[in-house]
Design a protein around this motif. Structure first.
Motif, mmCIF file in Angstrom:
data_model
loop_
_atom_site.group_PDB
_atom_site.id
_atom_site.type_symbol
_atom_site.label_atom_id
_atom_site.label_comp_id
_atom_site.label_asym_id
_atom_site.label_seq_id
_atom_site.Cartn_x
_atom_site.Cartn_y
_atom_site.Cartn_z
ATOM 1 N N GLY A 1 1.013 -1.104 -0.145
ATOM 2 C CA GLY A 1 -0.011 0.047 0.036
ATOM 3 C C GLY A 1 0.817 1.317 0.169
ATOM 4 N N LEU A 2 2.038 1.139 0.720
ATOM 5 C CA LEU A 2 2.705 2.501 0.897
ATOM 6 C C LEU A 2 3.308 2.531 -0.518
ATOM 7 N N ILE A 3 3.727 1.551 -1.230
ATOM 8 C CA ILE A 3 4.588 1.783 -2.580
ATOM 9 C C ILE A 3 3.339 2.255 -3.535
ATOM 10 N N VAL A 4 2.255 1.587 -3.468
ATOM 11 C CA VAL A 4 1.166 2.353 -4.366
ATOM 12 C C VAL A 4 0.936 3.733 -4.361
ATOM 13 N N VAL A 5 0.993 4.278 -2.974
ATOM 14 C CA VAL A 5 1.164 5.723 -2.557
ATOM 15 C C VAL A 5 2.079 6.400 -3.258
ATOM 16 N N ALA A 6 3.433 5.957 -3.348
ATOM 17 C CA ALA A 6 4.622 6.580 -3.829
ATOM 18 C C ALA A 6 4.274 6.486 -5.335
ATOM 19 N N CYS A 7 3.793 5.430 -5.992
ATOM 20 C CA CYS A 7 3.373 5.443 -7.307
ATOM 21 C C CYS A 7 2.532 6.526 -7.737
ATOM 22 N N CYS A 8 1.423 6.948 -6.988
ATOM 23 C CA CYS A 8 0.397 7.789 -7.219
ATOM 24 C C CYS A 8 1.141 9.136 -7.113
ATOM 25 N N ILE A 9 2.119 9.561 -6.175
ATOM 26 C CA ILE A 9 2.999 10.691 -6.166
ATOM 27 C C ILE A 9 3.791 10.790 -7.359
ATOM 28 N N ALA A 10 4.247 9.648 -7.826
ATOM 29 C CA ALA A 10 5.420 9.602 -9.021
ATOM 30 C C ALA A 10 4.396 10.117 -10.093
ATOM 31 N N TRP A 11 3.136 9.646 -10.280
ATOM 32 C CA TRP A 11 2.136 9.807 -11.492
ATOM 33 C C TRP A 11 1.814 11.409 -11.165
ATOM 34 N N VAL A 12 1.418 12.002 -10.139
ATOM 35 C CA VAL A 12 1.260 13.217 -10.217
ATOM 36 C C VAL A 12 2.438 14.132 -10.580
ATOM 37 N N LEU A 13 3.772 13.713 -10.066
ATOM 38 C CA LEU A 13 4.772 14.545 -10.613
ATOM 39 C C LEU A 13 5.198 14.296 -12.081
ATOM 40 N N GLN A 14 4.792 13.196 -12.683
ATOM 41 C CA GLN A 14 4.793 13.151 -14.138
ATOM 42 C C GLN A 14 3.774 13.898 -14.904
ATOM 43 N N ARG A 15 2.502 14.221 -14.243
ATOM 44 C CA ARG A 15 1.613 15.071 -15.173
ATOM 45 C C ARG A 15 2.049 16.512 -14.990
ATOM 46 N N LYS A 16 2.885 16.732 -13.843
ATOM 47 C CA LYS A 16 3.122 18.287 -13.713
ATOM 48 C C LYS A 16 4.548 18.532 -14.529
ATOM 49 N N LYS A 17 5.069 17.458 -14.958
ATOM 50 C CA LYS A 17 6.310 17.704 -15.748
ATOM 51 C C LYS A 17 6.144 18.596 -17.161
ATOM 52 N N PRO A 18 6.733 19.744 -17.231
ATOM 53 C CA PRO A 18 6.503 20.312 -18.276
ATOM 54 C C PRO A 18 6.830 19.622 -19.760
ATOM 55 N N ALA A 19 5.844 20.106 -20.669
ATOM 56 C CA ALA A 19 6.046 19.411 -22.204
ATOM 57 C C ALA A 19 7.220 19.880 -22.680
#
Length: 470
Positions: free
Chosen positions: A452-470
């Protein structure tokens, strides 16, 4: 003319960079070795110093507390006073403290010397990572981080076995005195090959009040998580409340002083905040493997001491072998992709570790652990490189210290919180005498929580990827 000069100077420059990286690698090796080598000596030290096991645990705790409470402050101090200058002082302190540890006549002196050794280690851990940006080109940052990760893993892996050999052959003093020749060699190489400081010696921008509040806050949290040997009582709760109040006071102080230790605006940087959060979550899970694994292997699978040691050494060995290749992959394919790849491997490893050992035995434990450790090596290398690559030169020590702090807080939290999950779900009064089936249930549940903790980390990584400038 210019190209001729470049050709002539290139081999010399390459040689200097290699020796500089060697000094940084030895610094990382010594600081991680200082953590793991003392654990194996605790039973011997309890007998030699006529102390209880709870008392000798402070030999380890003093070292970890010093690192955890001071790593951010010394990183910032290095930014202000000169990282090379402070790193040399840190290596010297670590070496001197190692001599004092080996010569300590009683437990109190040994604990004090270990705290001083921890101060030296905090300086070495923070500034070693900060120096990467000054010694290697940007496109090689991840490879250098991978090398430091390898040395950290080697120090962790060789500590117990190397310490056992030293104690058997020369007595407990040898586990500390061995650092003297290694420390002197590291000091020479760092003095000879690390680039000179460009900033002038100054401390006017240092924040003594913020540093004091942060140090006391981190000490309260670390003690709350470690005192009581797994029994969370009134003292632990009081310390945890004190840590919570300390955080609020620290934020208030930092918004009022002219030169804050940590500017609260820094946490508006999505990359930094997400990376620190992921680092804390992942190291919490990794500590769970170190806390739960020995109990499961010895009590549920019935492994003897020698076999147990061999199985437990597989994880650090995998990390040592894969950190440098992981860095090269991050340099080639990008740190963001490799961060996500490492987290995906951790998800798969935690899921299989909660399922396979009961049916496949030792093999069912080893295979997921290899995947988890591989994922951790890839994640840590890429995550650290991503953070440090974009840091302003005058902030490198501070940010490296914050990365080290998030790692240490994860380790402390994992040892306490994940250990508590294991004990509670095993439903055993004394975990050391629990039935194998109870241990298996505790193991399975603990790694479902870890998943569960690693899934939370994956969600954070997904948010970070979405914030990444084009």
């Amino acid at each position: 003319m210019t190209s001729t000069t470049a050709v002539v100077e290139s081999p010399q420059r390459t040689r200097s960079v290699r020796w500089a990286l060697t000094s940084l690698s030895l610094s990382m090796l010594l600081s991680s070795l200082g953590t793991s080598i003392a654990n194996v000596g605790l039973p011997t030290l309890a007998l030699a110093l006529d102390a209880s096991f709870a008392q000798v645990q402070w030999i380890v705790l003093a070292y970890l507390l010093a690192i955890t409470t001071l790593i951010v402050s010394v990183g910032r101090l290095g930014d202000l006073t000169g990282r090379r200058r402070l790193l040399l002082i840190g290596i010297g302190l670590f070496t001197l403290a190692s001599a004092l540890c080996g010569l300590a006549p009683n437990l109190g002196m040994l604990i004090g010397a270990r705290a001083l050794q921890g101060l030296g280690a905090a300086i070495m851990m923070a500034l070693t990572m900060a120096f990467v940006g000054e010694t290697v080109p940007r496109e090689k940052t991840a490879s250098a981080m991978g090398l430091l990760g390898t040395m950290s893993a080697i120090g962790t892996a060789m500590g117990p076995s190397f310490g056992g050999l030293l104690i058997a052959g020369f007595g407990w003093q040898a586990i500390f005195l061995i650092n003297i020749p290694l420390g002197l060699l590291t000091l020479y190489l760092a003095h000879r090959y690390l680039p000179a400081d460009h900033q002038k010696l100054k401390t006017a921008g240092f924040d003594p009040l913020g540093t004091l509040v942060l140090t006391l806050t981190l000490a309260a949290y670390a003690l709350a998580m470690t005192l009581g040997r797994g029994h969370f009582g009134a003292l632990n709760i009081s310390l945890l409340l004190a840590a919570g109040l300390g955080i609020g006071l620290f934020v208030r102080v930092e918004t009022r002083v002219a030169a804050p230790l940590i500017r609260t605006a820094m946490f508006r940087d999505v990359r930094l905040s997400c990376s620190l959060a992921m680092n804390l979550l992942v190291t919490t899970v990794m500590m769970a493997t170190l806390v739960v694994g020995p109990f499961y292997l010895s009590q549920a699978l019935g492994l003897e001491a020698v076999s147990l040691g061999l199985v437990l050494s597989v994880g650090p060995l995998v990390a040592a072998l894969t950190s440098v290749p992981a860095g090269r992959l991050a340099d080639r394919f990008g740190t963001q992709r490799m961060t996500i790849a490492g987290l995906v491997a951790l998800v798969f490893g935690c899921f299989t570790l909660s399922m396979l050992p009961e049916t496949l035995g030792v093999g069912g434990y080893l295979a997921p652990m290899v995947v988890i450790t591989l994922g951790y090596a890839v994640f840590q290398t890429a995550n650290n490189a991503a953070v440090m690559a974009d840091v302003q030169p005058d902030q490198r020590g501070l940010i490296a210290g914050m990365l080290g702090l998030s790692r240490n807080l994860g380790l402390i939290t994992g040892a306490s919180a994940m250990g508590a999950v294991f004990v509670l779900t095993s439903a055993a009064v004394d975990i050391s005498t629990a039935h194998p089936e109870a241990i298996a249930i505790g193991m399975r549940t603990t790694f479902r929580v870890a998943l569960g903790l690693i899934v939370v980390a994956c969600c954070i990584a997904w948010v970070l990827q979405r914030k990444k400038p084009a």
